[in-house]
Design a protein around this motif. Structure first.
Motif, PDB file in Angstrom:
ATOM      1  N   LEU A 177      -0.470  53.433-107.231  1.00 41.94           N
ATOM      2  CA  LEU A 177      -0.046  54.751-106.749  1.00 41.94           C
ATOM      3  C   LEU A 177      -0.106  55.768-107.878  1.00 41.94           C
ATOM      4  O   LEU A 177      -0.476  56.925-107.670  1.00 41.94           O
ATOM      5  N   VAL A 180      -3.418  57.458-108.461  1.00 41.48           N
ATOM      6  CA  VAL A 180      -3.731  58.611-107.604  1.00 41.48           C
ATOM      7  C   VAL A 180      -3.227  59.884-108.267  1.00 41.48           C
ATOM      8  O   VAL A 180      -3.948  60.888-108.362  1.00 41.48           O
ATOM      9  N   LEU A 202       6.706  58.840-104.579  1.00 46.65           N
ATOM     10  CA  LEU A 202       5.925  57.788-103.926  1.00 46.65           C
ATOM     11  C   LEU A 202       6.403  56.394-104.343  1.00 46.65           C
ATOM     12  O   LEU A 202       6.113  55.413-103.674  1.00 46.65           O
ATOM     13  N   LEU A 233       3.230  46.400 -99.293  1.00 45.06           N
ATOM     14  CA  LEU A 233       2.958  47.647-100.016  1.00 45.06           C
ATOM     15  C   LEU A 233       1.834  47.435-101.016  1.00 45.06           C
ATOM     16  O   LEU A 233       0.950  48.282-101.191  1.00 45.06           O
ATOM     17  N   LEU A 240      -6.095  51.007-100.144  1.00 42.97           N
ATOM     18  CA  LEU A 240      -6.238  52.441 -99.875  1.00 42.97           C
ATOM     19  C   LEU A 240      -6.288  53.287-101.144  1.00 42.97           C
ATOM     20  O   LEU A 240      -7.051  54.255-101.208  1.00 42.97           O
ATOM     21  N   ALA A 244      -8.463  56.945-102.557  1.00 41.54           N
ATOM     22  CA  ALA A 244      -7.834  58.225-102.876  1.00 41.54           C
ATOM     23  C   ALA A 244      -8.118  58.598-104.325  1.00 41.54           C
ATOM     24  O   ALA A 244      -8.399  59.761-104.636  1.00 41.54           O
ATOM     25  N   ALA A 247     -11.685  59.887-104.602  1.00 43.12           N
ATOM     26  CA  ALA A 247     -11.796  61.255-104.091  1.00 43.12           C
ATOM     27  C   ALA A 247     -11.171  62.242-105.064  1.00 43.12           C
ATOM     28  O   ALA A 247     -11.728  63.315-105.340  1.00 43.12           O
ATOM     29  N   ALA A 248     -10.004  61.863-105.608  1.00 42.22           N
ATOM     30  CA  ALA A 248      -9.303  62.768-106.517  1.00 42.22           C
ATOM     31  C   ALA A 248     -10.088  62.967-107.797  1.00 42.22           C
ATOM     32  O   ALA A 248     -10.149  64.081-108.332  1.00 42.22           O
TER      33      ALA A 248
ATOM     34  N   ILE B 161      -5.590  65.886-100.863  1.00 41.49           N
ATOM     35  CA  ILE B 161      -5.515  64.438-101.098  1.00 41.49           C
ATOM     36  C   ILE B 161      -4.062  64.016-101.243  1.00 41.49           C
ATOM     37  O   ILE B 161      -3.614  63.027-100.654  1.00 41.49           O
ATOM     38  N   ASN B 169       2.654  57.772 -96.948  1.00 44.68           N
ATOM     39  CA  ASN B 169       3.853  57.250 -97.575  1.00 44.68           C
ATOM     40  C   ASN B 169       5.131  57.679 -96.875  1.00 44.68           C
ATOM     41  O   ASN B 169       6.138  56.980 -96.942  1.00 44.68           O
ATOM     42  N   ILE B 173       8.537  55.649 -96.652  1.00 38.98           N
ATOM     43  CA  ILE B 173       9.745  56.080 -97.354  1.00 38.98           C
ATOM     44  C   ILE B 173      10.894  56.208 -96.371  1.00 38.98           C
ATOM     45  O   ILE B 173      12.003  55.741 -96.618  1.00 38.98           O
TER      46      ILE B 173
END
Lengths: 254, 249
Positions: A177, A180, A202, A233, A240, A244, A247-248, B161, B169, B173
């Protein structure tokens, strides 16, 4: 002088995956996905081993943050063992956050990141290799040190297994995470504070389930449910997050 | 459908289109809100347990549900902009983000103002409150990321994004927070729950809810139009617009 040699070393190492650019088409096919993955992985670990500070400093930070809590709260074993899971996990989050910066920053600086994005191999794979390398360098050492800190905080003896398992499953999620967030902020000059604002919310689910697994273990109940959710998770972000990140990175390198 | 939709990808067309929508939205918002708020605050029956202090419900609940609705709208806009490379979708997401953040803040503030007389405390780590707070953090993250880029196109993509990652999320959460609360502490305060409302209470609520939704539409339209103008300031039609307005004065 040292910085100069380091730079050339890192750019030499950076050449490894980009060598593929100079190959002919048939040679492209020779470099399988697996080879590309391990090339990037090896390169990142090599670079990290040449900058040992980058590995050691987040660990030191982790240890120091954990030692501050008993000083601030008081040395009673009962209180400490109650809050130990939370402290260790929050410190692990912060240590990961601190180390995230080096995931893409130097590669972005010397241009090897763009070369990677231009290479014929899927970005997903290369990014995943970089994240795995990051976890091996920063996440894994945390897991080795955590039991020691758990002793300092009088963590309940039954909880050690849960602590190790949650860290083992949870820290990769933090790296994934976090990647990202780094990928989004790598092009920004003062991305550091912004990164924590983006990434920490996140991290909340991991924190919740990890600490509750450790708490549950401390009263002798089975904690496989929490572990299963952290595993979910983990696999979710494993599949996933690299998309991301890719792309970022394309946005950041423009 | 595409043939019908595609003219709106042109900034000029959608600028004028939202300009035509604005008076309708504004009129509806003014009517609905003035009727709804007066009805809710003065004439609706007081709650038999909470007395008059429950009336903040008429602001709190619309703000809370709109805060999530706006995030959902942002996620859709972000998806559209990433998949179809629509620049206007970025502009609309940028227009929505601060509005959503403000509504989240309103929901939190009115919630804590409601919590003080009802629960005796400004803040409890209730699952709903916590997830609303995290929603606020996500909004602020999107806004901060958006303002960190100088190039608005890049900013829109990056924020898009992040919005999508956040929208995956957010449910996780939300459920983890609910789970955490039920696990960590027994319910010290029994959640009020949605009172099965009588009709006299439901009608003003519907008015208020739609009124606030229209208010959001008005503000978002204004911000969207501003975004369009700011992003297209070199285009001839914007210049014509500005000079026409200058001549008009």
């Amino acid at each position: 002088m040292t910085t100069n040699t380091e730079l050339t070393e890192s750019s030499k190492a950076a050449l490894a995956p980009t060598d593929t650019l100079n190959m002919t088409d048939t040679q492209h096919n020779n470099l399988s996905y697996r080879d590309a993955f391990f090339l990037v992985l090896k390169r990142d670990i090599t670079i990290a081993l040449r900058h040992r500070d980058d590995i050691i400093n987040p660990l030191l930070f982790f240890v120091i943050v954990v030692t501050l809590f008993p000083l601030g709260i008081g040395p009673e074993a009962k209180t400490l063992s109650r809050i130990a899971p939370g402290i260790i996990w929050v410190a692990a989050l912060l240590a990961t956050l601190l180390s995230l910066d080096r995931l893409f920053k130097s590669d972005y600086g010397d241009g090897s990141l763009e070369q990677m994005l231009l290479s014929p191999h899927p970005v997903f794979l290369l990014v995943l290799a970089k994240i795995v390398a990051h976890w091996l360098i920063t996440g894994l050492p945390l897991i080795f040190i955590a039991p020691l800190l758990a002793v300092l905080l009088h963590l309940n003896e039954q909880s050690y297994g849960a602590l190790i398992f949650t860290l083992l499953l949870g820290t990769p999620v933090l790296s994934l995470l976090g990647a990202v967030g780094v990928a989004l902020t790598v092009g920004i000059k003062k991305g550091g504070v912004l990164l924590s604002l983006l990434v920490l919310p996140l991290y909340i689910p991991v924190l919740i389930f990890a600490t509750s697994a450790i708490d549950t273990a401390s009263i002798g109940l089975p904690y496989s449910g929490q572990l299963a959710i952290i595993a979910a998770l983990f696999f979710g972000s494993l599949t996933l997050a690299p998309f991301a990140v890719g792309a970022a990175l394309k946005v950041s390198t423009n | 459908m595409w043939k019908w939709l595609h003219p709106y990808a042109n900034p000029e067309v959608s600028y004028h289109f939202t300009g035509r929508l604005l008076p309708w939205f504004s009129a509806l918002a003014a009517i609905l809100l003035s009727v709804g708020l007066v009805w809710a605050l003065l004439f609706a029956p007081a709650d038999y347990q909470q007395g008059d202090s429950f009336r903040i419900f008429y602001i709190h609940v619309p703000a809370a549900s709109l805060s999530m609705g706006i995030y959902f709208g942002m996620a859709i806009a972000a998806l559209c902009s990433l998949v179809w490379q629509l620049k206007l979708a970025d502009a609309s997401a940028a227009a929505m983000a601060p509005v959503g953040a403000v509504f989240t803040a309103i929901a939190l503030l009115t919630g804590s103002a409601w919590g003080k007389p009802m629960w005796g405390t400004w803040w409890i780590w209730d699952a709903r409150l916590t997830s609303e707070l995290i929603l606020l953090f996500l909004y602020l993250g999107v806004i901060a990321l958006h303002s960190a880029f100088e190039d608005k196109n890049l900013a829109g993509k990056a924020a898009g994004i992040l919005t999508l990652v956040g929208s995956i999320n957010l449910p996780i959460i939300k459920y983890s927070v609910e789970w955490w609360n039920t696990l960590h502490q027994g319910s010290t305060v029994s959640k009020l729950g949605k009172p099965s409302m009588s009709l006299e209470m439901l009608w003003p609520f519907l008015f208020c809810f739609l009124g606030f939704a229209m208010l959001v539409a008005v503000i978002v339209c204004y911000r969207f139009r501003n975004e369009i103008l700011a992003r297209n300031s070199i285009r001839p039609w914007v210049r014509d617009l500005v000079s026409a307005q200058a001549n008009h004065k």
